[in-house]
Motif scaffolding. Structure first.
Motif, short mmCIF file in Angstrom:
data_model
loop_
_atom_site.label_atom_id
_atom_site.label_comp_id
_atom_site.label_asym_id
_atom_site.label_seq_id
_atom_site.Cartn_x
_atom_site.Cartn_y
_atom_site.Cartn_z
N ALA A 118 -0.14 -6.24 -13.09
CA ALA A 118 0.68 -5.08 -12.75
C ALA A 118 -0.13 -4.22 -11.81
N VAL A 119 0.51 -3.68 -10.80
CA VAL A 119 -0.16 -2.75 -9.91
C VAL A 119 0.66 -1.47 -9.82
N PHE A 120 -0.04 -0.39 -9.57
CA PHE A 120 0.61 0.90 -9.43
C PHE A 120 1.34 0.95 -8.09
N GLU A 121 2.26 1.89 -7.99
CA GLU A 121 3.12 1.98 -6.80
C GLU A 121 2.32 2.00 -5.49
N ALA A 150 -12.00 0.04 -0.98
CA ALA A 150 -11.95 1.04 0.08
C ALA A 150 -11.79 2.46 -0.46
N THR A 151 -11.01 2.62 -1.53
CA THR A 151 -10.72 3.97 -2.04
C THR A 151 -11.40 4.26 -3.37
N GLN A 152 -11.93 3.22 -4.02
CA GLN A 152 -12.51 3.32 -5.37
C GLN A 152 -11.46 3.69 -6.42
N ALA A 153 -10.19 3.57 -6.08
CA ALA A 153 -9.11 3.93 -7.01
C ALA A 153 -8.80 2.77 -7.95
N PHE A 154 -8.51 3.09 -9.20
CA PHE A 154 -7.96 2.15 -10.19
C PHE A 154 -6.49 1.97 -9.82
N VAL A 155 -6.10 0.74 -9.48
CA VAL A 155 -4.76 0.51 -8.94
C VAL A 155 -3.91 -0.47 -9.75
N GLY A 156 -4.39 -0.95 -10.89
CA GLY A 156 -3.60 -1.87 -11.70
C GLY A 156 -4.49 -2.74 -12.55
N TRP A 157 -3.93 -3.85 -13.03
CA TRP A 157 -4.70 -4.75 -13.88
C TRP A 157 -4.19 -6.17 -13.74
N THR A 158 -5.04 -7.09 -14.14
CA THR A 158 -4.70 -8.51 -14.16
C THR A 158 -5.64 -9.21 -15.13
N GLY A 159 -5.25 -10.37 -15.58
CA GLY A 159 -6.11 -11.16 -16.45
C GLY A 159 -5.30 -12.05 -17.35
N ILE A 160 -5.98 -12.59 -18.31
CA ILE A 160 -5.35 -13.54 -19.24
C ILE A 160 -5.34 -12.91 -20.63
N GLY A 174 -0.68 -7.00 -0.97
CA GLY A 174 -1.36 -8.24 -1.34
C GLY A 174 -2.40 -8.05 -2.43
N ILE A 175 -2.48 -6.86 -3.00
CA ILE A 175 -3.49 -6.58 -4.02
C ILE A 175 -3.22 -7.39 -5.29
N ALA A 176 -1.98 -7.41 -5.74
CA ALA A 176 -1.65 -8.17 -6.95
C ALA A 176 -1.97 -9.66 -6.76
N SER A 177 -1.64 -10.19 -5.60
CA SER A 177 -1.90 -11.59 -5.32
C SER A 177 -3.40 -11.89 -5.30
N GLU A 178 -4.16 -11.06 -4.61
CA GLU A 178 -5.61 -11.25 -4.52
C GLU A 178 -6.26 -11.16 -5.91
N ALA A 179 -5.84 -10.17 -6.67
CA ALA A 179 -6.43 -9.96 -8.00
C ALA A 179 -6.03 -11.07 -8.98
N ALA A 180 -4.74 -11.41 -9.03
CA ALA A 180 -4.28 -12.44 -9.96
C ALA A 180 -4.88 -13.80 -9.62
N SER A 181 -5.04 -14.08 -8.33
CA SER A 181 -5.67 -15.33 -7.91
C SER A 181 -7.10 -15.41 -8.41
N ALA A 182 -7.83 -14.31 -8.27
CA ALA A 182 -9.23 -14.28 -8.72
C ALA A 182 -9.31 -14.41 -10.24
N GLY A 217 -9.53 -11.36 -21.27
CA GLY A 217 -8.56 -10.27 -21.33
C GLY A 217 -8.19 -9.75 -19.96
N LEU A 218 -7.79 -8.48 -19.93
CA LEU A 218 -7.35 -7.85 -18.69
C LEU A 218 -8.50 -7.11 -18.02
N TRP A 219 -8.60 -7.34 -16.72
CA TRP A 219 -9.51 -6.57 -15.89
C TRP A 219 -8.72 -5.43 -15.26
N HIS A 220 -9.37 -4.31 -15.05
CA HIS A 220 -8.77 -3.24 -14.27
C HIS A 220 -9.18 -3.46 -12.81
N ILE A 221 -8.23 -3.27 -11.93
CA ILE A 221 -8.42 -3.53 -10.51
C ILE A 221 -8.82 -2.23 -9.81
#
Length: 175
Positions: free
Chosen positions: A99-102, A75-85, A108-116, A67-71
Motif C-alpha cells: 500500500a502506498v500513500f496518495e 529523495a524526500t526521506q518521507a514514509f510513503v507506504g509499506w510492502t512485504g510478506i 512506480g514506488i509500489a512496483s519498485e518496493a513490492a518487487s524488492a 513481515g511488512l517493511w515501511h517504505i
C-alpha cells in the motif's frame, strides 16, 4: 527506556529504503487510516487502530521472522507506504502485500518496493511463488500484480471479504 531491536533487514533500491516500522511513522499512518483510501487494507481506523496496526507489524516480524517493511522515499526521506510478506490467521498462505500513500501513487514506488520485497522473500525467507489477496474493485493493485507477473488464480474470501487470489511466479520461473 529500553528499545527492543528486532532483526528486520533493510533493503535499498534505486529510489527507496524498505525498513522496519518506526514510532515516528504513527502520525502519517494514522492520517492514512482516517481516509477512505485505507478501506482496501483494513481501514478506516482511528488513531488507536493505527497504533494497533503499527505494533502488529513489529509483532509479526518477531513471531514469523518476516513481515511488512515501511517504505521511505530516498529523495524526500518521507514514509510513503509499506510492502512485504504477511501471514495471519485466516490467510491460506503467506501474502505479498503493498500500500502506498496518495503522494506516492503513480510514480512506480509500489512496483519498485513490492518487487524488492518479493525478491528478498524468495531469496532469504523461503517465500517464492506467493499470493496476493486483492479486492476485485482495486484496479490499481490488480494492475500492479499483473506488472509483477502474477496471474489470477481464483476467487476467494479473506476474513469474510470477497477477494481475488493472484499467484506470483517463482523467481526462477520469472528469470
Amino acid at each position: 527506556m529500553t528499545v527492543l531491536s528486532l532483526p528486520i533487514p533493510v533493503i535499498e533500491t534505486k529510489r527507496l529504503i524498505l525498513r522496519a516500522p518506526h514510532g515516528s511513522d504513527l502520525k502519517p499512518l494514522a492520517e492514512f487510516f482516517t481516509t477512505e483510501r485505507s478501506h482496501m487494507v483494513g481501514g478506516p481506523r482511528d488513531a488507536a487502530g493505527a497504533w494497533d496496526s503499527l505494533v502488529a507489524r513489529l509483532g509479526h516480524w518477531s513471531l514469523h521472522g518476516f513481515g511488512l517493511w515501511h517504505i521511505t522515499d530516498k529523495a524526500t526521506q518521507a514514509f510513503v507506504g509499506w510492502t512485504g510478506i504477511i501471514f495471519a490467521p485466516g490467510w491460506q498462505e503467506p501474502e505479498l502485500g503493498w500500500a502506498v500513500f496518495e503522494q506516492a501513487e503513480g510514480k512506480g514506488i509500489a512496483s519498485e518496493a513490492a518487487s524488492a520485497a518479493r525478491r528478498y522473500g524468495a531469496m532469504h525467507q523461503g517465500h517464492d511463488g506467493v499470493i496476493s489477496y486483492i479486492r476485485p474493485t482495486n484496479a490499481r493493485s490488480r494492475a500492479l500484480a499483473q506488472k509483477l507477473g502474477a496471474t489470477l488464480e481464483t476467487l476467494g474470501d479473506l476474513r469474510g471479504t470477497p477477494c481475488e487470489i493472484w499467484r506470483h511466479p517463482k523467481l526462477e520461473a520469472a528469470a
